[in-house]
Scaffold this active site. Sequence first.
Site, PDB file in Angstrom:
ATOM      1  N   ARG A 229       0.946  -1.216   0.166  1.00  0.00           N
ATOM      2  CA  ARG A 229      -0.251  -0.046  -0.275  1.00  0.00           C
ATOM      3  C   ARG A 229       1.497   1.314   0.356  1.00  0.00           C
ATOM      4  NH1 ARG A 229      -2.404  -3.892   3.538  1.00  0.00           N
ATOM      5  NH2 ARG A 229      -4.310  -4.087   3.139  1.00  0.00           N
ATOM      6  N   LYS A 252      -2.239  -0.980   8.088  1.00  0.00           N
ATOM      7  CA  LYS A 252      -3.921  -1.579   7.984  1.00  0.00           C
ATOM      8  C   LYS A 252      -3.961  -2.295   9.051  1.00  0.00           C
ATOM      9  CE  LYS A 252      -7.478  -1.686   5.821  1.00  0.00           C
ATOM     10  NZ  LYS A 252      -8.326  -1.437   3.957  1.00  0.00           N
ATOM     11  N   HIS A 334      -2.618   3.820  -5.524  1.00  0.00           N
ATOM     12  CA  HIS A 334      -2.963   2.894  -5.433  1.00  0.00           C
ATOM     13  C   HIS A 334      -3.928   1.287  -6.299  1.00  0.00           C
ATOM     14  CE1 HIS A 334      -4.817  -0.260  -2.199  1.00  0.00           C
ATOM     15  NE2 HIS A 334      -5.909  -0.291  -2.105  1.00  0.00           N
ATOM     16  N   ARG A 337      -1.673  -1.539  -6.868  1.00  0.00           N
ATOM     17  CA  ARG A 337      -1.948  -3.032  -6.374  1.00  0.00           C
ATOM     18  C   ARG A 337      -2.000  -3.719  -6.995  1.00  0.00           C
ATOM     19  NH1 ARG A 337      -0.544  -4.247  -0.663  1.00  0.00           N
ATOM     20  NH2 ARG A 337      -2.793  -5.190   0.193  1.00  0.00           N
ATOM     21  N   HIS A 357      -3.087  -9.892   2.474  1.00  0.00           N
ATOM     22  CA  HIS A 357      -4.598 -10.623   2.723  1.00  0.00           C
ATOM     23  C   HIS A 357      -4.754 -12.109   3.762  1.00  0.00           C
ATOM     24  CE1 HIS A 357      -5.587  -8.183  -1.035  1.00  0.00           C
ATOM     25  NE2 HIS A 357      -5.591  -7.886  -0.054  1.00  0.00           N
ATOM     26  N   TYR A 366      -8.894  -7.619  -5.688  1.00  0.00           N
ATOM     27  CA  TYR A 366      -8.613  -7.120  -5.908  1.00  0.00           C
ATOM     28  C   TYR A 366      -7.707  -7.974  -7.478  1.00  0.00           C
ATOM     29  CZ  TYR A 366      -6.312  -4.331  -1.787  1.00  0.00           C
ATOM     30  OH  TYR A 366      -6.275  -3.108  -1.404  1.00  0.00           O
TER      31      TYR A 366
END
Length: 379
Positions: A229, A252, A334, A337, A357, A366
């Site tokens: 990120r 995050k 972003h 990614r 993840h 994604y």
Amino acid sequence: MAARPRNHRVDIPNLYCKLDKRNSKTYWQYRHPLTGQFVGFGTDQEAARLAATELNRLLAQQEAAQSFALIDMVSHKKVNSKKSIRMRLWIERYLKLQEERLSNKEIKINTLKSRRSCTKVLAERMPDIGIQEVTTKMLAAITDEYKSRGKARMAQTLRSVWIDLFKEAQHAGEVEPGYNPALATRKVVVRVSRSRLNLEMWKAIFEAAGNLAPYVQNSMLLAIVTGQRRGDIAKMKFSDVWDGHLHVEQQKTGMKLAIPLSLRCEMLDITLAQVIKRCRDRVVSPWLLHHVTSSGNVKAGDQVGENSLSVSFKVAIDSTGISVEGGKTMPTFHEQRSLSERLYEEQGINTQQLLGHSSDRMTAQYHNDRGLDWVKVKV
């Protein structure tokens, strides 16, 4: 011989009959039970009986509804007469609780920031309203306002934080169990209109970024090769490189990743080690992404902020003249990614692990290119 008197049996409340001696006709009247006023119903006995019966039914129904309304009003006053903490005071307590959770590593700093900004909206709009007096209608009006301004994502975040706000109030005993007006508001559906990024577009942007500060191209390479990120990329240091790996602790999720320097993006024909080497220059700095010149308050060697990465990426895009299909907005920093995930998935690399993840469902989001490229059918 005179006619025999008629027998007018009046057994319906509020219905009366009156004989007019002038013409020997009987007239029917209805007397309103509350006002005492009479209403003429004419000479048709059967029609008068039916009308009086229906009027009595309607008045009884109305009286019952008014009685229940009065009962509800008294009950509501009793509930609200209980001492209810004001929203401003409860929000202050709620945020202190969130700070404690942060210190206990139960939540992340970004979560705390989000809850501060979302509760601030309520603190400014209804500071002195008792928490038990907040209604679903009040909260829905605010989220609808944000949606009408094109800020559906913010409306979604507001609703989520407010649900937690009232949930904590239940735990603290400030409201009755189950009282959560935010939970009753309609869920906000966010439709993503941002265009995905493909490799051809990325290469054009990368070339345009060559006319900007060196960190712009370096940030783009780090984004593709590491798949991390924006905030995590901005915080990468040379000291994070040891034992043949780049170590990243995601802001995050808190996920700790050790990415091998040998990781290669085949489509760009470059390894992570080569990207990091490229980040080293004549300026001494602990940061992989740093400024190489001094300007204003910024000194050479200072860290490049994550907002600067987004702004410079947009400048590079705007200089390319790239266009996207109607109804879509230009890709942001972003989106690299997502492109990284799709490139590595073709190489057979575990992208869920690389992106950090916790579920393959998130990785699948994604991997979805939102119809950007044609799907080649294998036969």
